[in-house]
Design an enzyme around this catalytic site. Structure first.
Site, PDB file in Angstrom:
ATOM      1  N   ARG A  37     -13.068   4.488   4.463  1.00 36.15           N
ATOM      2  CA  ARG A  37     -14.254   3.627   4.337  1.00 36.15           C
ATOM      3  C   ARG A  37     -15.450   4.391   3.763  1.00 36.15           C
ATOM      4  NH1 ARG A  37     -13.201  -1.038   4.627  1.00 36.15           N
ATOM      5  NH2 ARG A  37     -11.287  -1.593   5.689  1.00 36.15           N
ATOM      6  N   HIS A  67      -3.216   8.135  -0.715  1.00 36.47           N
ATOM      7  CA  HIS A  67      -3.772   6.786  -0.885  1.00 36.47           C
ATOM      8  C   HIS A  67      -5.281   6.903  -1.080  1.00 36.47           C
ATOM      9  CE1 HIS A  67      -4.639   2.580  -0.367  1.00 36.47           C
ATOM     10  NE2 HIS A  67      -3.403   2.261   0.012  1.00 36.47           N
ATOM     11  N   TYR A  70     -10.115   2.539   0.450  1.00 34.74           N
ATOM     12  CA  TYR A  70     -10.164   1.091   0.179  1.00 34.74           C
ATOM     13  C   TYR A  70     -11.452   0.679  -0.521  1.00 34.74           C
ATOM     14  CZ  TYR A  70      -6.458   0.612   3.708  1.00 34.74           C
ATOM     15  OH  TYR A  70      -5.310   0.701   4.416  1.00 34.74           O
ATOM     16  N   HIS A 107      -5.428   0.679  -4.803  1.00 34.13           N
ATOM     17  CA  HIS A 107      -5.506  -0.768  -4.961  1.00 34.13           C
ATOM     18  C   HIS A 107      -6.227  -1.020  -6.277  1.00 34.13           C
ATOM     19  CE1 HIS A 107      -5.373  -1.353  -0.289  1.00 34.13           C
ATOM     20  NE2 HIS A 107      -4.314  -0.723  -0.772  1.00 34.13           N
ATOM     21  N   GLU A 142      -0.839  -0.348  -6.641  1.00 31.74           N
ATOM     22  CA  GLU A 142      -0.162  -1.022  -5.535  1.00 31.74           C
ATOM     23  C   GLU A 142      -0.086  -2.528  -5.783  1.00 31.74           C
ATOM     24  OE1 GLU A 142      -1.422   0.148  -1.621  1.00 31.74           O
ATOM     25  OE2 GLU A 142      -0.228  -1.433  -0.644  1.00 31.74           O
ATOM     26  N   ASP A 176       4.447  -2.926  -2.016  1.00 33.66           N
ATOM     27  CA  ASP A 176       4.188  -3.141  -0.588  1.00 33.66           C
ATOM     28  C   ASP A 176       4.887  -4.444  -0.184  1.00 33.66           C
ATOM     29  OD1 ASP A 176       2.845  -4.182   1.811  1.00 33.66           O
ATOM     30  OD2 ASP A 176       1.411  -2.542   1.538  1.00 33.66           O
ATOM     31  N   HIS A 179       2.589  -7.175   1.080  1.00 38.15           N
ATOM     32  CA  HIS A 179       1.753  -7.724   0.011  1.00 38.15           C
ATOM     33  C   HIS A 179       2.543  -8.622  -0.929  1.00 38.15           C
ATOM     34  CE1 HIS A 179      -1.250  -4.091   0.381  1.00 38.15           C
ATOM     35  NE2 HIS A 179      -1.102  -4.770   1.493  1.00 38.15           N
ATOM     36  N   HIS A 211       5.856   0.539   0.296  1.00 40.15           N
ATOM     37  CA  HIS A 211       5.241   0.436   1.614  1.00 40.15           C
ATOM     38  C   HIS A 211       6.077  -0.574   2.383  1.00 40.15           C
ATOM     39  CE1 HIS A 211       0.988   1.750   0.087  1.00 40.15           C
ATOM     40  NE2 HIS A 211       1.805   2.774   0.291  1.00 40.15           N
ATOM     41  N   ASP A 224      -2.618 -10.575   3.694  1.00 40.55           N
ATOM     42  CA  ASP A 224      -2.562  -9.120   3.863  1.00 40.55           C
ATOM     43  C   ASP A 224      -2.826  -8.690   5.305  1.00 40.55           C
ATOM     44  OD1 ASP A 224      -2.403  -6.425   3.557  1.00 40.55           O
ATOM     45  OD2 ASP A 224      -4.124  -6.224   2.208  1.00 40.55           O
ATOM     46  N   HIS A 226      -0.614  -6.784   8.119  1.00 39.51           N
ATOM     47  CA  HIS A 226       0.653  -6.104   8.356  1.00 39.51           C
ATOM     48  C   HIS A 226       1.145  -6.339   9.781  1.00 39.51           C
ATOM     49  CE1 HIS A 226      -0.414  -2.874   5.098  1.00 39.51           C
ATOM     50  NE2 HIS A 226      -0.708  -4.101   4.712  1.00 39.51           N
ATOM     51  N   GLU A 256       3.235   1.309   7.030  1.00 41.64           N
ATOM     52  CA  GLU A 256       1.789   1.133   7.266  1.00 41.64           C
ATOM     53  C   GLU A 256       1.624   0.031   8.291  1.00 41.64           C
ATOM     54  OE1 GLU A 256       0.898  -0.069   3.195  1.00 41.64           O
ATOM     55  OE2 GLU A 256      -0.313   1.735   2.989  1.00 41.64           O
TER      56      GLU A 256
HETATM   57 ZN    ZN Z   1      -2.079  -4.231   3.125  1.00 40.02          ZN
HETATM   58 FE    FE Z   2       0.233  -0.898   1.291  1.00 36.67          FE
HETATM   59 FE    FE Z   3      -2.674   0.138   0.217  1.00 39.24          FE
END
Ligand code: ZN
Ligand code: FE
Ligand code: FE
Length: 276
Positions: A37, A67, A70, A107, A142, A176, A179, A211, A224, A226, A256
């Site tokens: 973040r 990764h 975000y 992303h 992704e 993913d 996703h 993922h 989205d 998980h 994840e």
């Molecule tokens: Zn996700």
């Molecule tokens: Fe992912």
């Molecule tokens: Fe991701």
């Protein structure tokens, strides 16, 4: 070799992640390059990176997945946000050279009202500004759930980005499972069909990592969220088919799911048990 692992905290460095991975039976792992973040990246200790590389070489394990945070958005309508994304991605790629030969996933971004076409163009422009012929990292787009103005919920959108990138051999895709299901691809009900579509649109040679996440929502929900393996709409059996699919052998599978380490250890054991 079956490369299975999960997302790990990077706060104690590379060697600590490698050792944690070993302690839970993982043969790969994923980590954030910096606070997911925030923006600040810790300085990398070259000795720590070297110790991790030695451990991984000794075990004979393959790639690990970094990764991006975000918060970066290379196709925001705000120019300063785009510039920040570019600087962060470029800095991360330099840092990845401490562990050469691995994967860096991000992303693609959200177009925030600019439209898909403009978004795709800005993402490709950013990639063309940061990729170098000398880098030893493969950058992954992704597959996204298509939430809001997210780009990458359709395979065609990822194809379009790849079409516009010059150093295309530095690029790949991370699929993913949560996703793509949320994006409308029935990976639980028709794995062969989804992989055939992926191959036609993007090319399976571009697929470098997966993922493995169950989804709290049904196919096409664009949410989205998980779920743990077997606790969502995809179901445990779908993951048995995914990890055993001939087209996916040798790729890293990264969990994840909402878990702490003991939960991850249990899911890794479950998937190993299902691996033929
Ligand atoms: Zn996700
Ligand atoms: Fe992912
Ligand atoms: Fe991701």
């Amino acid at each position: 070799m079956f490369y299975i692992g999960c997302h790990l905290s990077s706060s104690n460095g590379f060697l600590a992640m490698g050792e944690t991975a070993l302690s839970i039976g993982a043969t790969t792992f994923q980590f954030f390059t910096r606070n997911p973040r925030g923006s600040k990246a810790k300085t990398i200790d070259p000795a720590d990176a070297a110790a991790f590389r030695a451990l991984w070489a000794e075990k004979g394990y393959g790639v690990v997945v970094a990764h991006a945070p975000y918060t970066i958005n290379p196709c925001s309508k705000d120019e300063r946000t785009r510039e920040f994304a570019l600087q962060t991605l470029a800095d991360d790629l330099q840092r990845m050279e401490y562990i050469p030969g691995n994967l860096y996933n991000f992303h693609p971004g959200s177009h925030t009202g600019q439209g898909v076409e403009t978004g795709i163009a800005q993402i490709a422009e950013t990639l063309n500004a940061i990729l170098t012929p000398e880098q030893h990292t493969t950058v992954l787009l992704e597959t996204m759930a298509g939430k809001g103005s997210e780009i990458g919920g359709r395979f065609e959108e990822l194809r379009e980005i790849l079409n516009r990138v010059t150093l295309t051999d530095k690029m790949g895709v991370c699929l993913d499972t949560c996703h793509v299901s949320d994006g409308g691809y029935d990976i639980a009900g028709d794995l062969d069909g989804v992989l055939t579509t992926f191959d036609k649109v993007i090319g399976l040679h571009r697929l470098k990592a997966l993922h493995v996440n169950d989804s709290l929502n049904p196919v096409g929900a664009h949410k989205d969220r998980h779920a743990r393996i077997g606790e969502g709409y995809l179901g445990k059996e779908a993951f048995g088919r995914i990890i055993n699919h001939p087209a996916l052998q040798g790729l890293p599978f990264v969990l994840e799911t909402p878990n702490e380490l003991p939960g991850y250890a249990a899911e890794i054991a479950l998937l190993k048990e299902m691996k033929r």
